[in-house]
Design a protein around this motif. Structure first.
Motif, short mmCIF file in Angstrom:
data_model
loop_
_atom_site.label_atom_id
_atom_site.label_comp_id
_atom_site.label_asym_id
_atom_site.label_seq_id
_atom_site.Cartn_x
_atom_site.Cartn_y
_atom_site.Cartn_z
N VAL A 197 7.20 7.97 5.65
CA VAL A 197 7.74 7.05 6.64
C VAL A 197 9.21 6.87 6.26
N ASP A 198 10.08 7.33 7.07
CA ASP A 198 11.48 7.38 6.66
C ASP A 198 12.42 7.08 7.83
N ASN A 199 12.77 5.85 7.97
CA ASN A 199 13.84 5.49 8.90
C ASN A 199 14.40 4.14 8.46
N ASP A 200 15.50 3.72 9.05
CA ASP A 200 16.25 2.57 8.54
C ASP A 200 15.48 1.27 8.41
N PHE A 201 14.45 1.08 9.20
CA PHE A 201 13.75 -0.20 9.20
C PHE A 201 12.31 -0.11 8.70
N SER A 202 11.95 1.03 8.12
CA SER A 202 10.55 1.24 7.73
C SER A 202 10.10 0.25 6.66
N GLY A 203 11.01 -0.23 5.82
CA GLY A 203 10.62 -1.13 4.73
C GLY A 203 10.01 -2.43 5.23
N ASN A 204 10.22 -2.76 6.50
CA ASN A 204 9.65 -4.01 7.02
C ASN A 204 8.13 -4.01 7.05
N VAL A 205 7.52 -2.82 7.01
CA VAL A 205 6.05 -2.80 6.96
C VAL A 205 5.56 -3.51 5.70
N ILE A 206 6.38 -3.48 4.65
CA ILE A 206 5.98 -4.14 3.40
C ILE A 206 5.91 -5.66 3.61
N ASP A 207 6.92 -6.20 4.29
CA ASP A 207 6.97 -7.66 4.48
C ASP A 207 5.89 -8.17 5.42
N VAL A 208 5.53 -7.38 6.42
CA VAL A 208 4.53 -7.91 7.37
C VAL A 208 3.10 -7.73 6.88
N CYS A 209 2.89 -6.84 5.92
CA CYS A 209 1.53 -6.61 5.43
C CYS A 209 1.02 -7.88 4.75
N PRO A 210 -0.09 -8.44 5.26
CA PRO A 210 -0.55 -9.72 4.70
C PRO A 210 -1.20 -9.59 3.33
N VAL A 211 -1.53 -8.36 2.96
CA VAL A 211 -2.19 -8.12 1.66
C VAL A 211 -1.36 -7.11 0.86
N GLY A 212 -1.93 -6.58 -0.20
CA GLY A 212 -1.14 -5.67 -1.03
C GLY A 212 -1.33 -4.20 -0.67
N ALA A 213 -1.60 -3.93 0.62
CA ALA A 213 -1.84 -2.54 1.00
C ALA A 213 -0.54 -1.74 1.08
N LEU A 214 0.54 -2.37 1.50
CA LEU A 214 1.82 -1.67 1.55
C LEU A 214 2.78 -2.39 0.61
N THR A 215 3.16 -1.73 -0.45
CA THR A 215 4.00 -2.40 -1.44
C THR A 215 5.28 -1.62 -1.69
N ASP A 216 6.25 -2.34 -2.23
CA ASP A 216 7.58 -1.81 -2.48
C ASP A 216 7.53 -1.04 -3.82
N LYS A 217 7.70 0.26 -3.76
CA LYS A 217 7.59 1.04 -5.00
C LYS A 217 8.70 0.72 -5.99
N THR A 218 9.82 0.18 -5.50
CA THR A 218 10.90 -0.14 -6.43
C THR A 218 10.60 -1.44 -7.20
N PHE A 219 9.56 -2.17 -6.76
CA PHE A 219 9.20 -3.44 -7.43
C PHE A 219 7.85 -3.38 -8.12
N ARG A 220 7.05 -2.37 -7.73
CA ARG A 220 5.67 -2.32 -8.25
C ARG A 220 5.61 -2.43 -9.77
N PHE A 221 4.76 -3.34 -10.22
CA PHE A 221 4.48 -3.56 -11.64
C PHE A 221 5.70 -3.99 -12.46
N LYS A 222 6.78 -4.38 -11.78
CA LYS A 222 7.96 -4.83 -12.55
C LYS A 222 7.74 -6.24 -13.07
N ASN A 223 7.10 -7.10 -12.24
CA ASN A 223 6.87 -8.47 -12.67
C ASN A 223 5.90 -9.18 -11.75
N ARG A 224 5.37 -10.29 -12.19
CA ARG A 224 4.56 -11.11 -11.30
C ARG A 224 5.53 -11.97 -10.50
#
Ligand code: SF4
Ligand code: FES
Length: 331
Positions: A197-224
């Protein structure tokens, strides 16, 4: 002409065409039904998860008969004189418990390792409305994790099929290459042959996902998330509004998200450049610490007064931080 609707004993006048959920949001507070799939910024969302069920005890002034079944408040528009019960109806409370149980049938209880823990709508829903035990004895559905692009990871095992990410891709990105494949209990979010998924606004799927199904790989496991400090900030951006929340650990920006309102919805969608490529304090104009709800586990990190490194030199922000501390520690 406005319409009068009474929700849990509180009467409000709303525009014709307003849904029960939005009428309740106009009243605010505890009587607002939870919503796992409706998203006011996404057209046609809602009607999938049933967490917003309410009881219509009086249909309207003209036809006062109650509705025979509980209705999805995000999809039912108000009628003049309608009376609705949400938290005052034991039937609704019981039904919501059942909905939580059903949503958890295929959702793993992996909160200890899930990046969404602390800001997961399902976790909050289960905490507020769930039963202590599940009656489900079978194995849950499991899927392999999929990288959709280099910044987003899909963990389909956690998906509750709310369709929000599909609407984001449909409505705010220029071409959608992911969606829900298959039907019934075989349904899954996927990209066609694992496309990125690659376009300028694709990252918004992370914010709208109500659960942890779509996560930000740049943040994963960095911290609680409750160990981080959230600060509102903005920058001049030629693609989006540039208004974001920065999540700090010490002096490092661990992630950038859109700002969310009191209903957990983003205020304005942001572009991928702001989200993924601007992780230095120097990229941003810092505004103030984000107001974290007293109920949220994220506020657990705000009980002590600790000025953030970035605000230490700014008296306005120190004052705002102090005010937040006083709010959070008020009994
Ligand atoms: S991946 Fe997240 S946003 Fe997309 S349908 Fe599943 S739960 Fe909803
Ligand atoms: S929020 Fe109404 S059905 Fe999901």
């Amino acid at each position: 002409m406005s319409m009068k609707v009474t929700i849990d004993g509180i009467t409000i006048d709303v525009e014709p065409g307003t849904t029960i959920l939005n009428a309740a949001r106009q009243i605010g507070g505890d009587i607002v039904p939870p919503a796992m799939c409706y998203y006011s910024k996404l057209k046609d969302s809602g009607g999938k998860c049933r967490t917003c069920l309410v009881k219509v005890s009086k249909g309207s002034e003209k036809d006062p008969r109650p509705m025979p079944k509980l209705v999805a408040s995000c999809r039912t528009t108000v009628m003049d004189g309608m009376e609705v019960q949400n938290i005052t109806s034991p039937e609704v409370i019981e039904a919501r418990k059942g909905i939580v149980e059903m949503l958890l049938i295929n959702h793993p209880l992996d909160c200890p390792i899930c990046d969404q823990a602390g800001e997961c709508d399902l976790q909050n829903l289960a905490f507020d409305h769930g039963a202590v035990k599940t009656r489900y004895e079978f194995d849950r559905r499991t899927f392999e994790k999929i990288d959709i692009g280099d910044k987003i990871q899909l963990h389909m095992t956690r998906c509750i099929l709310c369709y929000r990410c599909v609407f984001v891709a449909d409505q705010i990105t220029d071409h959608r290459i992911h969606g829900i494949l298959n039907r019934g209990d075989h349904s899954e979010i996927s990209t066609y042959i694992h496309h990125a998924v690659d376009n300028d606004f694709s990252g918004n799927v992370i914010d709208v996902c109500p659960v942890g199904a779509l996560t930000d790989k740049t943040f994963r496991f960095k911290n609680r998330v409750w160990f981080t400090n959230a600060v509102e900030a903005h920058r001049d951006c030629d693609k989006c509004c540039g208004k974001v929340t920065l999540w700090y650990k010490g002096e490092d920006v661990l992630r950038v998200t859109a700002r969310k309102d009191q209903f957990g919805e983003v205020e304005e969608f942001i572009c991928n450049t702001c989200r993924f490529d601007k992780k230095a304090t120097a990229d941003w104009v810092i505004e103030e610490p984000r107001k974290v709800s007293h109920k949220s586990v994220i506020s657990s990190n705000h009980y002590e007064f600790k000025p953030l490194p970035v605000v230490r030199t700014n008296p306005v922000l120190i004052e705002a931080n102090k005010e937040q501390f006083e709010r959070d520690t008020r009994l």
